[in-house]
Design a protein around this motif. Structure first.
Motif, PDB file in Angstrom:
ATOM      1  N   ALA A 103      42.500  13.737 -15.789  1.00 24.86           N
ATOM      2  CA  ALA A 103      43.309  13.619 -14.572  1.00 24.86           C
ATOM      3  C   ALA A 103      42.541  14.137 -13.360  1.00 24.86           C
ATOM      4  O   ALA A 103      42.636  13.567 -12.259  1.00 24.86           O
ATOM      5  CB  ALA A 103      44.620  14.383 -14.744  1.00 24.86           C
ATOM      6  N   MET A 104      41.750  15.196 -13.537  1.00 24.94           N
ATOM      7  CA  MET A 104      40.923  15.689 -12.431  1.00 24.94           C
ATOM      8  C   MET A 104      39.830  14.686 -12.078  1.00 24.94           C
ATOM      9  O   MET A 104      39.542  14.446 -10.899  1.00 24.94           O
ATOM     10  CB  MET A 104      40.300  17.038 -12.806  1.00 24.94           C
ATOM     11  N   GLU A 107      40.877  11.723  -9.777  1.00 22.61           N
ATOM     12  CA  GLU A 107      41.219  11.910  -8.367  1.00 22.61           C
ATOM     13  C   GLU A 107      40.316  11.014  -7.520  1.00 22.61           C
ATOM     14  O   GLU A 107      39.106  10.941  -7.756  1.00 22.61           O
ATOM     15  CB  GLU A 107      41.037  13.375  -7.967  1.00 22.61           C
ATOM     16  N   PRO A 108      40.875  10.309  -6.518  1.00 21.19           N
ATOM     17  CA  PRO A 108      40.053   9.394  -5.712  1.00 21.19           C
ATOM     18  C   PRO A 108      38.848  10.091  -5.090  1.00 21.19           C
ATOM     19  O   PRO A 108      38.966  11.180  -4.540  1.00 21.19           O
ATOM     20  CB  PRO A 108      41.030   8.916  -4.641  1.00 21.19           C
ATOM     21  N   ASP A 109      37.699   9.478  -5.217  1.00 22.36           N
ATOM     22  CA  ASP A 109      36.459  10.018  -4.667  1.00 22.36           C
ATOM     23  C   ASP A 109      35.586   8.836  -4.257  1.00 22.36           C
ATOM     24  O   ASP A 109      35.171   8.045  -5.105  1.00 22.36           O
ATOM     25  CB  ASP A 109      35.740  10.868  -5.712  1.00 22.36           C
ATOM     26  N   GLY A 160      48.907  10.973 -16.183  1.00 22.95           N
ATOM     27  CA  GLY A 160      48.467   9.845 -15.370  1.00 22.95           C
ATOM     28  C   GLY A 160      47.779   8.736 -16.134  1.00 22.95           C
ATOM     29  O   GLY A 160      47.105   7.893 -15.527  1.00 22.95           O
TER      30      GLY A 160
END
Length: 348
Positions: A103-104, A107-109, A160
């Motif tokens: 989940a980490m 994250e959008p990047d 997620g």
């Protein structure tokens, strides 16, 4: 690269060639935010698209590796997802890891490939891969009852997960009864997510197909499947992830033969490498491309397997750039993934 993916200014681009299910020739694209829209063919001459930014090379939808294990990738300095983007992959689908860790990573990047994940392997008590030293803590969820199934699926959804993976590996430990398998699949269906099945051992592909799995995490490699079973899989709309290059010769030959039969019956293959399973390049894998050619896929079929429904009509957040149209299918290993907001830097 600059982090423009979320708020890039509007722009029009003219490119010498583009692929959208087929090669389109000179084309015009319009960028709106983090999405790249195909406008249409570009006539010869700059006057045909005034104000357009001329891009070198060619554009394709973002490539996807549909089977990775990011926690098993040994890399320093950058994340595995960042390295995959530098190697031409715009999206990865992780098929087994600690859901909280994944989940980490999801994250959008704007610097990284987009990450989707299945969360933990759902398996029978003592089943694969619960006894594997490589399995990270939290990456295996054992299910002994329908109540366990409901809770396990809810845990992956809460993290997620965009799909759920089940393990049916009869050669490595216990597997569920048909009744409990049906309960697990029903819980995943109730959550509105697709079912991805790892199948290994005699009869396990048949069980997954009969249970209605949406995707097989590997093209079946334990045994040659009968035509009737392959026809059933195709009729159900099942996809197979390739992962052909990871196998030793005997299993690879079985998998290649099954892929040929699956495609001849109308089945759709997805490109995947099982990244994390032994040493592999970070990015588009030339060995997997060569294996797809061995299985009879032409350039169009390989590109469809790489695109996998991701951005076929428009580029979302990331696209693929190449300096020139590929001459051989293995040339696709030279692709670069770019955020839509960084197209001005193509070829830099």
């Amino acid at each position: 690269m600059t982090p423009k993916a979320m708020d890039a200014p509007p722009a029009v681009f003219r490119v010498a060639d583009a692929w959208r299910g087929e090669w389109m020739g000179p084309s015009v694209f319009r960028r709106g935010g983090s999405t790249l829209h195909y406008v249409g063919p570009a006539d010869a001459g700059a006057s045909a698209s005034p104000g357009a930014i001329e891009l070198p090379g060619v554009l394709l939808p973002g490539f996807t590796d549909h089977h990775v294990h990011l926690q098993l990738v040994d890399i320093v300095d950058v994340s595995a997802a960042d390295a995959m983007a530098m190697g031409g992959i715009s999206r990865v689908v992780d098929l087994g890891g600690d859901p909280d860790w994944l989940a980490m990573m999801a994250e959008p990047d704007p610097f990284n490939a987009l990450v989707e994940f299945a969360g933990a392997f759902l398996t029978a008590p003592g089943g694969y891969p619960s006894d594997r030293a490589w399995a990270p803590a939290g990456s295996v969820r054992e299910i002994a009852s329908a109540d366990d199934a409901e809770l396990a699926v809810a845990e992956q959804v809460a993290a997620g997960a965009s799909r759920i993976k089940i393990a049916l590996h009869a050669d490595a430990g216990p597997v569920w009864s048909d009744a409990l398998l049906a309960e697990v699949v029903a819980e995943i269906r109730a959550a509105g997510l697709p079912v991805v099945a790892h199948v290994e051992g005699a009869g396990q592909a048949a069980r997954a197909i009969t249970a209605g799995a949406d995707t097989l995490a590997h093209a079946p490699f334990s045994e040659a499947l009968p035509e009737s079973l392959i026809a059933q899989a195709v009729a159900q709309g099942q996809h197979w992830v390739s992962t052909l290059a990871i196998h030793e010769p005997a299993e690879r030959a079985i998998a290649v033969a099954n892929v040929r039969a699956f495609r001849a019956a109308g089945g759709e293959l997805l490109y995947g490498t099982d990244l994390g399973n032994g040493p592999q390049p970070l990015g588009v894998n030339p060995h997997e491309l060569a294996a797809l050619v061995e299985a009879g896929l032409d350039e169009t079929a390989v590109l469809r397997a790489l695109v996998g429904g991701f951005g076929r009509g428009r580029g979302k957040k990331r696209v693929t750039w190449m300096p020139a149209r590929p001459v051989a299918i293995t040339d696709l290993a030279g692709a670069v993934s770019l955020s839509v907001g960084d197209l001005e830097g193509a070829g830099a």
